[in-house]
Scaffold this active site. Structure first.
Site, PDB file in Angstrom:
ATOM      1  N   SER A 138       0.828  -1.209   0.000  1.00 29.16           N
ATOM      2  CA  SER A 138       0.000   0.000   0.000  1.00 29.16           C
ATOM      3  C   SER A 138       0.858   1.252   0.000  1.00 29.16           C
ATOM      4  CB  SER A 138      -0.862  -0.010   1.267  1.00 29.16           C
ATOM      5  OG  SER A 138      -1.460   1.243   1.465  1.00 29.16           O
ATOM      6  N   TYR A 162      -1.261  -0.002  10.248  1.00 26.05           N
ATOM      7  CA  TYR A 162      -1.614  -0.624   8.970  1.00 26.05           C
ATOM      8  C   TYR A 162      -0.437  -0.528   7.984  1.00 26.05           C
ATOM      9  CZ  TYR A 162      -3.557  -1.144   4.292  1.00 26.05           C
ATOM     10  OH  TYR A 162      -3.762  -1.529   2.987  1.00 26.05           O
ATOM     11  N   LYS A 166       2.260  -3.478   6.349  1.00 27.31           N
ATOM     12  CA  LYS A 166       2.505  -3.674   4.912  1.00 27.31           C
ATOM     13  C   LYS A 166       3.999  -3.594   4.611  1.00 27.31           C
ATOM     14  CE  LYS A 166      -1.626  -4.411   3.415  1.00 27.31           C
ATOM     15  NZ  LYS A 166      -1.970  -5.709   2.838  1.00 27.31           N
TER      16      LYS A 166
HETATM   17  N1  LIG Z   1      -8.922  -1.116  -1.071  1.00 23.18           N
HETATM   18  C1  LIG Z   1      -7.909  -0.280  -1.020  1.00 23.18           C
HETATM   19  O1  LIG Z   1      -8.079   0.920  -1.220  1.00 23.18           O
HETATM   20  C2  LIG Z   1      -6.500  -0.778  -0.751  1.00 23.18           C
HETATM   21  C3  LIG Z   1      -5.421   0.114  -0.855  1.00 23.18           C
HETATM   22  C4  LIG Z   1      -4.142  -0.348  -0.597  1.00 23.18           C
HETATM   23  C5  LIG Z   1      -3.936  -1.688  -0.275  1.00 23.18           C
HETATM   24  N2  LIG Z   1      -5.003  -2.536  -0.159  1.00 23.18           N
HETATM   25  C6  LIG Z   1      -4.758  -3.929   0.208  1.00 23.18           C
HETATM   26  O2  LIG Z   1      -5.347  -4.778  -0.769  1.00 23.18           O
HETATM   27  C7  LIG Z   1      -5.809  -5.974  -0.166  1.00 23.18           C
HETATM   28  C8  LIG Z   1      -7.230  -6.240  -0.590  1.00 23.18           C
HETATM   29  O3  LIG Z   1      -8.039  -5.137  -0.227  1.00 23.18           O
HETATM   30  P1  LIG Z   1      -9.591  -5.105  -0.557  1.00 23.18           P
HETATM   31  O4  LIG Z   1      -9.956  -3.678  -0.657  1.00 23.18           O
HETATM   32  O5  LIG Z   1      -9.915  -6.007  -1.673  1.00 23.18           O
HETATM   33  O6  LIG Z   1     -10.165  -5.674   0.823  1.00 23.18           O
HETATM   34  P2  LIG Z   1     -11.394  -6.651   1.105  1.00 23.18           P
HETATM   35  O7  LIG Z   1     -11.646  -6.588   2.573  1.00 23.18           O
HETATM   36  O8  LIG Z   1     -12.524  -6.380   0.188  1.00 23.18           O
HETATM   37  O9  LIG Z   1     -10.786  -8.061   0.711  1.00 23.18           O
HETATM   38  C9  LIG Z   1     -10.027  -8.847   1.599  1.00 23.18           C
HETATM   39  C10 LIG Z   1     -10.440 -10.304   1.396  1.00 23.18           C
HETATM   40  O10 LIG Z   1      -9.637 -11.111   2.249  1.00 23.18           O
HETATM   41  C11 LIG Z   1     -10.473 -11.969   3.033  1.00 23.18           C
HETATM   42  N3  LIG Z   1      -9.794 -12.181   4.305  1.00 23.18           N
HETATM   43  C12 LIG Z   1      -9.514 -11.243   5.254  1.00 23.18           C
HETATM   44  N4  LIG Z   1      -8.866 -11.821   6.284  1.00 23.18           N
HETATM   45  C13 LIG Z   1      -8.735 -13.141   5.969  1.00 23.18           C
HETATM   46  C14 LIG Z   1      -8.149 -14.255   6.626  1.00 23.18           C
HETATM   47  N5  LIG Z   1      -7.580 -14.142   7.826  1.00 23.18           N
HETATM   48  N6  LIG Z   1      -8.167 -15.456   6.003  1.00 23.18           N
HETATM   49  C15 LIG Z   1      -8.738 -15.595   4.781  1.00 23.18           C
HETATM   50  N7  LIG Z   1      -9.306 -14.585   4.121  1.00 23.18           N
HETATM   51  C16 LIG Z   1      -9.305 -13.371   4.704  1.00 23.18           C
HETATM   52  C17 LIG Z   1     -11.781 -11.217   3.170  1.00 23.18           C
HETATM   53  O11 LIG Z   1     -12.886 -12.060   3.460  1.00 23.18           O
HETATM   54  C18 LIG Z   1     -11.892 -10.548   1.799  1.00 23.18           C
HETATM   55  O12 LIG Z   1     -12.507 -11.412   0.870  1.00 23.18           O
HETATM   56  C19 LIG Z   1      -5.591  -5.814   1.333  1.00 23.18           C
HETATM   57  O13 LIG Z   1      -4.399  -6.480   1.679  1.00 23.18           O
HETATM   58  C20 LIG Z   1      -5.432  -4.318   1.511  1.00 23.18           C
HETATM   59  O14 LIG Z   1      -4.611  -4.006   2.612  1.00 23.18           O
HETATM   60  C21 LIG Z   1      -6.281  -2.113  -0.392  1.00 23.18           C
END
Ligand SMILES: NC(=O)c1ccc[n+]([C@@H]2O[C@H](COP(=O)([O-])OP(=O)(O)OC[C@H]3O[C@@H](n4cnc5c(N)ncnc54)[C@H](O)[C@@H]3O)[C@@H](O)[C@H]2O)c1
Length: 341
Positions: A138, A162, A166
């Site tokens: 991130s 957070y 990362k």
């Molecule tokens: N959305 C953003 O703006 C953004 C920005 C930077 C980084 N990220 C990173 O991208 C990744 C995905 O983000 P997203 O927005 O799709 O989030 P999200 O919450 O929609 O997706 C995360 C998925 O992981 C699953 N999950 C969470 N913990 C789990 C566990 N312990 N075991 C198995 N499954 C698990 C959840 O059920 C979900 O399906 C994350 O690592 C997040 O930190 C997201």
């Protein structure tokens, strides 16, 4: 041929055993489900590992779903079993907690779950002999850099748990590469928004676009946190990337890992241009066909005036660049909300 959606327990083997398979951990979530769709469209086989804590089963249609919490003490063993049974040759790891404010309030949960989950994934890859790993990092690793364009060479200085988890995740990848036969890429996402398909929209009201849409839907006036920053209109500037472009960057990362040359392991994913809070609100007004007059509130702590990434490295090394505009992003988010109503 596409497999029908299926779901099985972590002890039963996933169904594929004979061809190229990518294990997408967290593939039922917002970003992961877009990547799953693109992989399936390319004809690749996909096994989703997800505990469905924030994800949705129906987003994994076309892939096989194995329900598993990757933070469980026995998760490495269960993941290795699934990797071997499916013949997986790549892993994309999305599963993590992702809310900055929550990470400040519950740092132990972030340190435990985000770090333990990744440790289990890397351990399983080493055990099962899966070589290629793509990790969701991130822009939060950078903290509040005082530069016009954020390059990957800048030393990360995360300012919340957070972002710290990362950054530590990126170290873990580097250590695992040294210890095992692994090749890894960390993608540092900037501000992700929009929807590639209406049913895969971001359901969490955490980022600017859903926050403004949500406020308007509830008949409230959106709030802008500070208009006295050192930017042309005084509001904070961020680099908004369409989730479908971001998903495509993962496909490019997988192809890069499958190739021979690998000069870099960490890449920014953004557009290289910024939009201010007011510009985003104007774009939302255009998409909705209404004028929006926000309320101006106080600055929030920890908000840098501008955060825009340099995209040179990812363009030159992975051959990836964004294709969609801020209006594309906002229009797709509006359409997805309408479809959900
Ligand atoms: N959305 C953003 O703006 C953004 C920005 C930077 C980084 N990220 C990173 O991208 C990744 C995905 O983000 P997203 O927005 O799709 O989030 P999200 O919450 O929609 O997706 C995360 C998925 O992981 C699953 N999950 C969470 N913990 C789990 C566990 N312990 N075991 C198995 N499954 C698990 C959840 O059920 C979900 O399906 C994350 O690592 C997040 O930190 C997201």
């Amino acid at each position: 041929m596409r497999m029908m959606a299926g779901s099985r327990s972590a002890c039963e083997p996933a169904r594929y055993a004979d061809a190229m398979t990518t294990l997408v951990i967290g593939g039922a979530g917002y970003i992961g489900s877009h990547v799953v769709r693109l992989l399936l469209e390319k004809g690749e086989r996909v096994v989703v590992i997800d505990d469905l804590s924030t994800g949705f089963r129906e987003r994994t249609t076309g892939a096989e779903l194995v329900e598993l919490d990757v933070t469980r003490p026995d998760a490495a063993e269960k993941l290795a079993f699934q990797m071997k049974a499916s013949g997986a040759n790549a892993v994309i790891h999305f599963a993590a907690h992702k809310q900055v404010g929550e990470s400040v309030a519950k740092p132990e949960m972030y340190w435990h779950d985000n770090v333990a989950g990744l440790a289990h994934v890397l351990e399983a890859c080493a055990t099962a002999g899966v070589r290629d790993v793509v990790f969701s990092s991130s822009a939060a690793v950078y903290g509040m850099p005082d530069v016009d364009l954020v390059t990957e060479d800048l030393t990360p200085q995360p300012i919340n748990p957070y972002g710290a988890t990362k950054y530590v995740g990126e170290w873990m990848l580097a250590d695992a590469e040294r210890a095992h036969d692994l090749r890894t890429v960390a993608l540092r996402y900037f501000n992700v928004a929009g929807a590639g398909w209406p049913e895969l929209a971001d359901t969490l009201v955490m980022n600017l676009v859903p926050i403004v849409l949500d406020a308007l839907e509830q008949g409230k006036t959106p709030i802008v946190f500070g208009n006295d920053y050192n930017t042309p209109d005084g509001t904070c500037i961020r680099d908004y990337v369409h989730v479908l472009d971001l998903a495509d960057a993962h496909i490019a990362a997988l192809e890069y890992l499958r190739g021979e040359e690998r000069p870099h392991r960490v890449f920014n994913v953004g557009t290289g241009t910024g939009s201010s809070v007011l510009e985003v609100i104007e774009a939302i007004g255009r998409a909705l066909g209404q004028e929006i007059t926000p309320t101006i509130g106080e600055r929030r702590p920890g908000d840098p005036a501008r955060l825009i990434c340099s995209t040179d490295r990812i363009r030159e090394t992975l051959g990836w660049s964004s294709t969609k505009t801020l209006d594309d992003i906002v229009r797709s988010a509006v359409e997805a909300r309408r479809a959900a109503q």
